[in-house]
Write an enzyme that holds these catalytic residues in place. Structure first.
Site, PDB file in Angstrom:
ATOM      1  N   HIS A 262      53.421  40.159  34.655  1.00 35.48           N
ATOM      2  CA  HIS A 262      52.105  39.514  34.687  1.00 35.48           C
ATOM      3  C   HIS A 262      52.020  38.578  35.892  1.00 35.48           C
ATOM      4  O   HIS A 262      52.677  37.538  35.932  1.00 35.48           O
ATOM      5  CB  HIS A 262      51.896  38.738  33.390  1.00 35.48           C
ATOM      6  CG  HIS A 262      50.591  38.034  33.324  1.00 35.48           C
ATOM      7  ND1 HIS A 262      49.412  38.668  33.000  1.00 35.48           N
ATOM      8  CD2 HIS A 262      50.263  36.749  33.563  1.00 35.48           C
ATOM      9  CE1 HIS A 262      48.437  37.798  33.020  1.00 35.48           C
ATOM     10  NE2 HIS A 262      48.912  36.619  33.368  1.00 35.48           N
ATOM     11  N   ASP A 264      49.411  36.385  37.912  1.00 39.28           N
ATOM     12  CA  ASP A 264      48.071  35.823  38.046  1.00 39.28           C
ATOM     13  C   ASP A 264      47.626  35.932  39.498  1.00 39.28           C
ATOM     14  O   ASP A 264      48.343  35.508  40.411  1.00 39.28           O
ATOM     15  CB  ASP A 264      48.066  34.362  37.610  1.00 39.28           C
ATOM     16  CG  ASP A 264      48.199  34.222  36.106  1.00 39.28           C
ATOM     17  OD1 ASP A 264      47.491  34.943  35.385  1.00 39.28           O
ATOM     18  OD2 ASP A 264      49.007  33.400  35.643  1.00 39.28           O
ATOM     19  N   ASP A 374      46.008  38.202  28.947  1.00 37.82           N
ATOM     20  CA  ASP A 374      46.013  36.746  29.105  1.00 37.82           C
ATOM     21  C   ASP A 374      44.641  36.115  29.263  1.00 37.82           C
ATOM     22  O   ASP A 374      44.552  34.942  29.580  1.00 37.82           O
ATOM     23  CB  ASP A 374      46.889  36.382  30.326  1.00 37.82           C
ATOM     24  CG  ASP A 374      47.170  34.899  30.419  1.00 37.82           C
ATOM     25  OD1 ASP A 374      47.285  34.248  29.372  1.00 37.82           O
ATOM     26  OD2 ASP A 374      47.270  34.383  31.550  1.00 37.82           O
ATOM     27  N   HIS A 579      41.073  35.510  35.659  1.00 40.85           N
ATOM     28  CA  HIS A 579      41.031  34.624  34.488  1.00 40.85           C
ATOM     29  C   HIS A 579      41.674  33.253  34.677  1.00 40.85           C
ATOM     30  O   HIS A 579      41.794  32.503  33.692  1.00 40.85           O
ATOM     31  CB  HIS A 579      41.631  35.334  33.265  1.00 40.85           C
ATOM     32  CG  HIS A 579      43.102  35.632  33.374  1.00 40.85           C
ATOM     33  ND1 HIS A 579      43.576  36.897  33.597  1.00 40.85           N
ATOM     34  CD2 HIS A 579      44.181  34.848  33.278  1.00 40.85           C
ATOM     35  CE1 HIS A 579      44.897  36.869  33.620  1.00 40.85           C
ATOM     36  NE2 HIS A 579      45.295  35.631  33.431  1.00 40.85           N
TER      37      HIS A 579
END
Length: 1013
Positions: A262, A264, A374, A579
């Site tokens: 993951h 970001d 997420d 996000h």
């Protein structure tokens, strides 16, 4: 038998940690290291390769915040290491226990080929297995000294979140750069012990299996020779082999593991650093794929692939090879893992369109699921949008973070506002960075809500956010847990495979209807208001540019539709919907750059729209209406004078002033236009809003009351607003000035000026225009508060059982009572352009041009009447991770619309966000499309992406009931098709008398492809 558990457990722990782990590398020799500090921003490899390096010693501080240091490392594999497994081991001075958000490095060969990244839990670079001895080692290592923004557990503000304020003091101390021999017996013994010890402590004390492992560990430690740990490691493993070979129970839960990292797209680092994080992690992943043939890595976010393609072509080629081998699984089908609440409906459609097209174009793969582990809650239009893009499943994990209520399912059918259902899974392991620890495996089984009906769940494994992704240690754990008594069975497989198996065994899974509301991170609807305003404005400017560019392409000779520019601008906006950008939860650097990007996007889109209108020819002054609803309202002429005009939906009309139904009168602080009468009190609040049509007072108490609340959540300052914010507040009821600023028959305005707090100021212009009951509050805030939230409240005299808030392609209803903990937890919610409250026969809407967060409460007055209060969240002042969040100037508009139906709210929401545009143009080209009928709303008009010249129109039913109408075109229509979101045909649409009849179920989305005659 005597209970010797404590003795044996402590013995195994000490020997494992103090004797076995330190023996992992059998021999080491140091590398020769030199360093060069790159000035300013990162430089390409070619610049680093020709730089001047200086000698560098271990235990030397290095790396200013956000700096880049290149290290040149040289060495030779000793001849006596021939036949052994040789690695380089590099420790940049890693800190803490989180493998992302700190120092990271990418190791290159001298020709610029990226080899592998170095991360806190992934410090090795393979050299030879087996080594021949004498191999020359020459690396160039690009090391990023990213600050640990999480240091101090988010307890205090930090200046480290922006290169402009972080300073230049070195952050890290370089600890190690060695050539080393990996002792493979120790390596495997270490993993054997990890798996067995963790399994043991999470088995019940009554379980025979726990005691079997315990005594096996005791026997194994007896075999360990403390004077020759490496030499006895193989014998220790033989003692442990029988307990590792015991197969799992036939009924054991199955965990489908899929590699994951993951990343970001921006968060506690800027976008430029994410570009490097992807190259590092993807280098690791492709290297691991070569070592473990069963390894499968799931990776979403087409934007990150594009960055690697454009900046690291060698890594890109390795990705393509891994995809071809089936070890790399593109998933998600979105441009980025966007926020799940704030992007507009068309924007989420474009996320899916651009993401899926990228994977189809570059890999020949059509992704089948939405992968959003997420995001901070998920809007109720997602099931329909996902299915229209060709998806079969939806995955998230974040709902496990709920503050109040435990979500009741892990595998279920999620039903959207239109009735579409999609098969959905929440991994019960409750993390998207799993490592197959004993605690995680135990948690996954304990949590799993579908016991007795389903038998499997999914676990994304690997270190995220620059932690390096999956590691060989995690893969070794997976191998040991594939079939082990006392543990769930672990199988590494593609997410599509998991979802197919889960759906096959559990086709009648329960149904969850409506939004997936996250009972946490509610402040993300409000934090960093300028970022949110930039997104809202960009979405509507894109709509304008596409509509008028389509109009010009159909009617203006020589005009070329700007495909490339619109594609690029859409992708910029989609990126910033990630996000942690759009929700306002990133560092200062990210939001500073986002605001600059939004300004650039707005400038380009204004130019595109102006060019399209100019292409229609000059001569007359016309009014252009991008809204899908016809409008009769007041505009400003080029000279600044107000004029009342009528403009058709999605079309234009001459600037020919018409007579309004009734003029506006201004009498002291009272505005009246024959529809509503607005009385402004001496303190600048609304003393009365009287609906002259319904002959009733709208307000139950003073309206537009600005309330300043103390706002310090328990944790996660930029993310959270906790319910206790309501307990301390100050009402801003002292006005410095209340002044009439306009008293024209078409416009009446009163300006209210206030000062408060730590030097903050608010100027609001309250405006009523002829022909409209809408009351606008143009707001200018100079904001200098800390740990506060400002809300604007409208106490409406209606007994509303629920509120309705616009979301993507429709609206959701939420109860105004708090009968259950589920309702009480929704004390702050999100909406788009409007919120509506009403009782049978009468309603009121609160409309906005850039805010999202709000709350709706209901109380009963002493007179027996009910007050339903709608409060918009205007601006916050969190200090972590950006200590200057939201400080400074904010300008926006919100409105009160008395006597409003849902249809009125929809129309006025478009009107406020799509102001009429006045420009010179010749002729009156007919609107590209128009709709005869009720409830059918046009959301997008554009030319088809394949440059065929076809016109693509996206419609939806906006009221929540069945809608019928006929789509008319302003051009000769040769045929029509219903398509999916990617503009691929699904079926032919009927054409009758030159129009397309349309019948929609509640909130149905319909995409039509229109062939020109």
């Amino acid at each position: 038998m005597h209970d010797e558990r404590r003795r044996i457990e402590e013995r195994a722990e000490r020997l494992h940690n103090q004797r076995i782990k330190p023996a992992l590398y059998a021999a080491t020799v140091p590398l020769t290291v030199e360093a060069w500090q790159a000035p300013g921003e990162p430089v390409p490899f070619e610049a680093a390769a020709t730089a001047s390096y200086e000698p560098f010693a271990m235990d030397t501080p290095w790396g200013p915040p956000w700096g880049t240091t290149w290290f040149r490392m040289r060495g030779r594999v000793p001849a006596e290491w021939a036949g052994r497994r040789v690695e380089a081991v590099i420790d940049l001075g890693f800190v803490g226990d989180w493998p992302g958000n700190q120092a990271e490095a990418l190791v290159h060969l001298t020709d610029g080929t990226p080899l592998k990244a170095v991360n806190p839990l992934n410090q090795y670079v393979p050299i030879a297995n087996p080594a021949a001895g004498g191999e020359e080692i020459h690396y160039l290592v690009e090391a990023a000294s990213n600050p640990d923004i999480l240091a101090g557990d988010f307890a205090a503000p930090t200046p480290m979140g922006d290169v402009l304020t972080a300073g230049d003091k070195p952050l890290y101390t370089f600890r190690r750069a060695d050539l080393a021999v990996l002792d493979e017996d120790i390596f495997h013994l270490d993993l054997d012990l990890q798996v067995l010890r963790e399994l043991m402590v999470h088995l019940g004390e009554h379980e025979p299996r726990r005691h079997e492992i315990l005594h096996a560990l005791d026997r194994a430690m007896d075999v360990l020779d403390l004077d020759d740990v490496p030499g006895s490691a193989a014998a220790v493993r033989e003692v442990l082999a029988p307990v590792l070979a015991r197969p799992a129970h036939a009924s054991a839960h199955t965990i489908s593991g899929v590699g994951h990292a993951h990343i970001d797209s921006a968060w506690l680092w800027p976008i430029r650093e994410t570009k490097r994080k992807t190259s590092r992690t993807f280098s690791n992943v492709t290297a691991l794929a070569d070592e473990y043939e069963e390894f499968i890595f799931a990776c979403s976010q087409a934007q990150q692939y594009e960055w690697v393609r454009d900046n690291y072509p060698q890594v890109w080629e390795r990705i393509k090879k891994s995809v071809a081998k089936g070890q790399w699984a593109p998933v998600g089908g979105m441009w980025v893992e966007s926020d799940g609440n704030l992007p507009g409906g068309e924007a989420i459609a474009r996320q899916l369109i651009h993401g899926k097209r990228f994977f189809i174009e570059h890999f020949g793969i059509e992704t089948k699921g939405v992968w959003l582990p997420d995001s901070f809650g998920y809007n109720a239009a997602y099931p329909q949008l996902a299915k229209l893009a060709g998806n079969d499943w939806f995955l998230t994990q974040k709902i496990s973070w709920n503050q109040t209520n435990k979500f009741p399912h892990h595998t279920f059918w999620w039903e959207g506002i239109d009735g579409t259902r999609i098969f959905t899974h929440f991994p019960p392991v409750d993390t998207y960075n799993a490592r197959f620890s004993g605690e995680e495996m135990d948690r996954a089984v304990r949590n799993y809500a579908e016991k007795g009906a389903g038998t499997r769940s999914l676990a994304p494994f690997g270190w995220g956010d620059g932690g390096g992704g999956p590691t060989r240690e995690i893969m070794e754990r997976a191998r040991r847990l594939a079939d082990l008594e006392g543990s769930p069975k672990v199988v590494v497989e593609h997410p599509d495979t998991f979802f197919a198996k889960a759906r096959e065994e559990y086709p009648d899974a329960p149904v969850w209807n409506g939004e997936l509301y996250l009972e946490l991170h509610r402040a993300t609807y409000t934090s960093q208001a300028r970022t949110k305003q930039g997104n809202r404005r960009s979405e509507h400017l894109l709509r304008e540019a596409e509509l008028w560019a389509t109009t010009a392409a159909l009617h203006a000779v020589g005009y070329s539709y700007p495909y490339e520019k619109l594609d690029r601008l859409w992708k910029t906006v989609l990126l910033h919907q990630f996000h942690d950008i759009l929700p306002g939860s990133s560092i200062a650097w990210v939001h500073r750059e986002a605001e600059a990007e939004y300004a650039r996007v707005a400038g380009e889109l204004e130019e595109l729209t102006a060019e399209a209108i100019a292409a229609l020819g000059g001569g007359d002054t016309r009014v252009f209406n991008t809204s899908p609803y016809a409008r009769a309202e007041v505009v400003r002429t080029p000279e600044g004078a107000p004029a009342y005009v009528h403009v058709p939906a999605s079309g234009s009309a001459p600037l020919a002033p018409a007579e309004p139904p009734q003029p506006v009168t201004v009498d002291g602080r009272v505005l009246d236009n024959g529809l509503v009468r607005v009385e402004v009190a001496e303190d600048g609040t609304l003393a009365s809003v009287f609906d002259l049509r319904a002959r009733r007072e709208v307000l139950a108490d003073r309206g537009n009351l600005l309330r300043l609340h103390t706002d310090l959540p328990n944790y996660w300052d930029a993310w959270d607003i906790d319910k206790h914010y309501r307990n301390r507040y100050t009402d801003l009821v002292e006005a410095e000035a209340v002044t009439v600023t306009e008293a024209d028959p078409l416009v009446g305005s009163i300006r209210v000026e206030r000062s408060f707090g730590k030097g903050s100021k608010i100027t609001q212009t309250i405006t009523l225009r002829a022909g409209s009951p809408r009351i606008d509050f143009a707001t200018d805030i100079d904001w200098h508060e800390a740990e506060k939230i400002l809300k604007a409240g409208f106490p409406v005299d209606v007994r509303a059982p629920h509120s309705s808030a616009e979301i993507q392609f429709g609206h959701v209803q939420r109860p105004t009572h708090t009968n259950t903990s589920w309702e009480a937890a929704r004390f702050e919610v999100s909406g788009h352009r409007w919120v509506h409250v009403g009782e049978p026969g009468y309603g009121v809407a609160v409309i906005n041009d850039s805010t999202y967060g709000h709350d709706v409460t209901r109380t009963v007055r002493e007179d027996g009447g009910t007050t339903t209060r709608v409060s918009l969240s205007l601006v916050r002042a969190p200090r972590v991770p950006d200590p200057e969040a939201d400080q400074g100037r904010h300008r926006f508009v919100y409105s009160l619309l008395p006597g409003a139906s849902i249809e009125d709210a929809v129309a006025e929401g478009y009107a406020l966000n799509l102001p009429l545009r006045v420009a010179d143009a010749a002729g009156a080209p007919e609107a590209v499309v128009s709709v005869d009928g009720e409830g059918v709303t046009v959301e997008a008009v554009k030319l088809a992406d394949d440059a065929s010249g076809d016109v693509v129109v996206r419609l939806y039913e906006s009221r929540g009931g069945h809608g019928q109408g006929v789509l008319r075109t302003g051009f000769p229509l040769a045929g029509a098709q219903v398509t999916d979101l990617l503009e691929r045909p699904l079926e032919d649409a009927e054409v009758v008398d030159g129009g397309v009849p349309v019948t929609l179920r509640p909130f149905q989305i319909l995409t039509l492809r229109l062939r020109r005659g």
